[in-house]
Design an enzyme around this catalytic site. Sequence first.
Site, PDB file in Angstrom:
ATOM      1  N   ARG A 142      -2.185  10.291 -10.797  1.00 22.46           N
ATOM      2  CA  ARG A 142      -2.443   8.950 -11.304  1.00 22.46           C
ATOM      3  C   ARG A 142      -3.943   8.635 -11.302  1.00 22.46           C
ATOM      4  NH1 ARG A 142       2.715   5.597 -10.433  1.00 22.46           N
ATOM      5  NH2 ARG A 142       1.406   3.743 -10.279  1.00 22.46           N
ATOM      6  N   GLU A 157       6.799  -0.163 -14.341  1.00 19.52           N
ATOM      7  CA  GLU A 157       5.750  -0.692 -13.474  1.00 19.52           C
ATOM      8  C   GLU A 157       4.890  -1.728 -14.187  1.00 19.52           C
ATOM      9  OE1 GLU A 157       3.410   2.193 -11.262  1.00 19.52           O
ATOM     10  OE2 GLU A 157       4.939   3.738 -11.623  1.00 19.52           O
TER      11      GLU A 157
END
Length: 216
Positions: free
Chosen positions: A55, A169
């Site tokens: 990420r 998310e």
Amino acid sequence: MTNGQVPQQPKIYHIAHVDRLPSIIADGCLWCDAEVERRAPPGTMIGMNSIKTRRLRELRLDSHPDLHVGDCVPFYFCPRSVMLYLIYQGNHAELVYRGGQGPILHFEADLQATVAWAHEQRRRWAFTLSNAGSYFFEDRSDLAHLGEIDWAAVQARDWRRCKEGKQAEFLLERSFPWHLIERIGVHSPVIYRQVINALPANGHRPTVEVLADWYY
């Protein structure tokens, strides 16, 4: 399968270990992983290092191409997330933290209030339709597209057949302000007392509740 109806007032949820709370309050915010890596705040880190690295270094947002996922503070659209289940099971090879779900806090905030604040502060944000730690997620930066989230999956108690949709998310650039946290959900009266004692005597004090149904 229908995507389900968009909630009238969607809430978003971030999980963290209770021993992170004092530094969050002191800093006045939750930091993204990029800032956590740089600042090394005290407290137990949860999550999987390989996914955090991906990420931080590899995964970017289509809606903001110069922004890595790890440059944003991540929230789910539900409590009792897939990640919390992995923490509860405690047997995933890549999970360093083995302390169980008991000390894990849920920070709840309002989606609309957060986006309004982000616009005022010129802070970028986006939401994904699935796990932002995968290589195949899609993201959006317009609330008009909230209906593309699989809300039936988000709200599912049994998510075995809709795991990716469950992991949608919300991502806010760099940091998430403490004053936008409306409620803290905890697993037990013991953790409730720890949280109450950690909250500032003056300043923002979110509601704290023991919410066993937010846990496994």
